[in-house]
Design a protein around this motif. Structure first.
Motif, PDB file in Angstrom:
ATOM      1  N   GLN A   1       6.935  13.075   2.493  1.00 34.96           N
ATOM      2  CA  GLN A   1       6.734  13.120   3.942  1.00 34.96           C
ATOM      3  C   GLN A   1       6.057  11.834   4.414  1.00 34.96           C
ATOM      4  N   LEU A   2       6.423  11.424   5.596  1.00 31.93           N
ATOM      5  CA  LEU A   2       5.868  10.217   6.189  1.00 31.93           C
ATOM      6  C   LEU A   2       4.365  10.379   6.383  1.00 31.93           C
TER       7      LEU A   2
ATOM      8  N   CYS B   1      11.244  -2.848  12.509  1.00 29.06           N
ATOM      9  CA  CYS B   1      12.415  -2.029  12.207  1.00 29.06           C
ATOM     10  C   CYS B   1      13.695  -2.726  12.660  1.00 29.06           C
ATOM     11  N   GLU B   2      14.821  -2.184  12.216  1.00 32.98           N
ATOM     12  CA  GLU B   2      16.124  -2.778  12.492  1.00 32.98           C
ATOM     13  C   GLU B   2      16.371  -2.947  13.980  1.00 32.98           C
ATOM     14  N   GLU B   3      15.981  -1.991  14.801  1.00 31.94           N
ATOM     15  CA  GLU B   3      16.227  -2.088  16.237  1.00 31.94           C
ATOM     16  C   GLU B   3      15.501  -3.273  16.845  1.00 31.94           C
TER      17      GLU B   3
ATOM     18  N   TRP C   1       8.421   3.161   5.422  1.00 27.63           N
ATOM     19  CA  TRP C   1       8.305   4.203   4.408  1.00 27.63           C
ATOM     20  C   TRP C   1       9.643   4.401   3.689  1.00 27.63           C
ATOM     21  N   VAL C   2      10.730   4.476   4.447  1.00 24.88           N
ATOM     22  CA  VAL C   2      12.060   4.642   3.854  1.00 24.88           C
ATOM     23  C   VAL C   2      12.414   3.412   3.026  1.00 24.88           C
ATOM     24  N   ALA C   3      12.142   2.217   3.545  1.00 24.81           N
ATOM     25  CA  ALA C   3      12.473   0.981   2.820  1.00 24.81           C
ATOM     26  C   ALA C   3      11.780   0.920   1.466  1.00 24.81           C
ATOM     27  N   VAL C   4      10.527   1.301   1.426  1.00 22.89           N
ATOM     28  CA  VAL C   4       9.776   1.288   0.166  1.00 22.89           C
ATOM     29  C   VAL C   4      10.451   2.209  -0.855  1.00 22.89           C
ATOM     30  N   HIS C   5      10.882   3.383  -0.422  1.00 22.70           N
ATOM     31  CA  HIS C   5      11.510   4.324  -1.339  1.00 22.70           C
ATOM     32  C   HIS C   5      12.906   3.878  -1.758  1.00 22.70           C
TER      33      HIS C   5
ATOM     34  N   GLU D   1       0.828  -1.208   0.000  1.00 23.66           N
ATOM     35  CA  GLU D   1       0.000   0.000   0.000  1.00 23.66           C
ATOM     36  C   GLU D   1       0.864   1.261   0.000  1.00 23.66           C
ATOM     37  N   LEU D   2       1.971   1.245   0.761  1.00 20.40           N
ATOM     38  CA  LEU D   2       2.890   2.378   0.766  1.00 20.40           C
ATOM     39  C   LEU D   2       3.517   2.563  -0.618  1.00 20.40           C
ATOM     40  N   HIS D   3       3.861   1.464  -1.263  1.00 17.62           N
ATOM     41  CA  HIS D   3       4.442   1.515  -2.604  1.00 17.62           C
ATOM     42  C   HIS D   3       3.443   2.122  -3.588  1.00 17.62           C
ATOM     43  N   LYS D   4       2.187   1.705  -3.513  1.00 18.65           N
ATOM     44  CA  LYS D   4       1.154   2.258  -4.393  1.00 18.65           C
ATOM     45  C   LYS D   4       1.006   3.768  -4.168  1.00 18.65           C
TER      46      LYS D   4
END
Length: 143
Positions: free
Chosen positions: A45-46, A138-140, A55-59, A25-28
């Motif tokens: 923007q987020l 997330c990574e953490e 959000w960052v990963a998708v971009h 959905e974020l990609h769309k």
């Protein structure tokens, strides 16, 4: 054209997001913003309520896919003979170092440098510790 899309040469298939997932959905949403007259500052923007890492990963993945396609269209014109150095104009030369095979910065022909770079990026994108496929992980949280 067959050479351009040879996976062992330069082309890498797009990394896809599973339909029905939040990342899909974020990609769309990101794709829709690129195909309209939307303010780019607002487009990146987020979105409210979304995970910043997702959000960052998708971009990042989308950017990799786009660069990969662009590189696939020009790679036949840049051979080891025509592009013996990976450079950014006359003032900058890029050298490869990966701490595995290339322990020190090493000058390489542009096609070899680009293949190593694209392989490295693909490894990062496929690393579950950096780009988990689980939504909101997330990574953490992985470490």
């Amino acid at each position: 054209l067959k050479q351009v899309f040879n996976k062992d040469k330069t082309f890498r298939p797009k990394r896809k997001f599973e339909p029905g997932t939040q990342k899909f959905e974020l990609h769309k949403r990101a794709q829709a913003s690129l195909n309209s007259d939307v303010d780019l500052k607002a487009a990146v923007q987020l979105p409210s309520g979304e995970d910043q890492n997702d959000w960052v990963a998708v971009h990042v993945v989308d950017f990799f896919n786009r660069i990969n396609l662009i590189y696939g269209t020009i790679c036949e014109f840049c051979t080891e003979r025509t592009c013996p150095v990976m450079s950014g104009g006359p003032k900058y030369e890029y050298r490869w170092q990966d701490d595995l095979k290339y322990k020190k910065p090493t000058a390489l022909p542009a096609p070899q440098y680009m293949n190593l770079l694209m392989d490295w990026i693909e490894m990062q994108i496929n690393n579950e510790n950096i780009f988990p496929t689980s939504v909101g992980k997330c990574e953490e949280e992985v470490l």
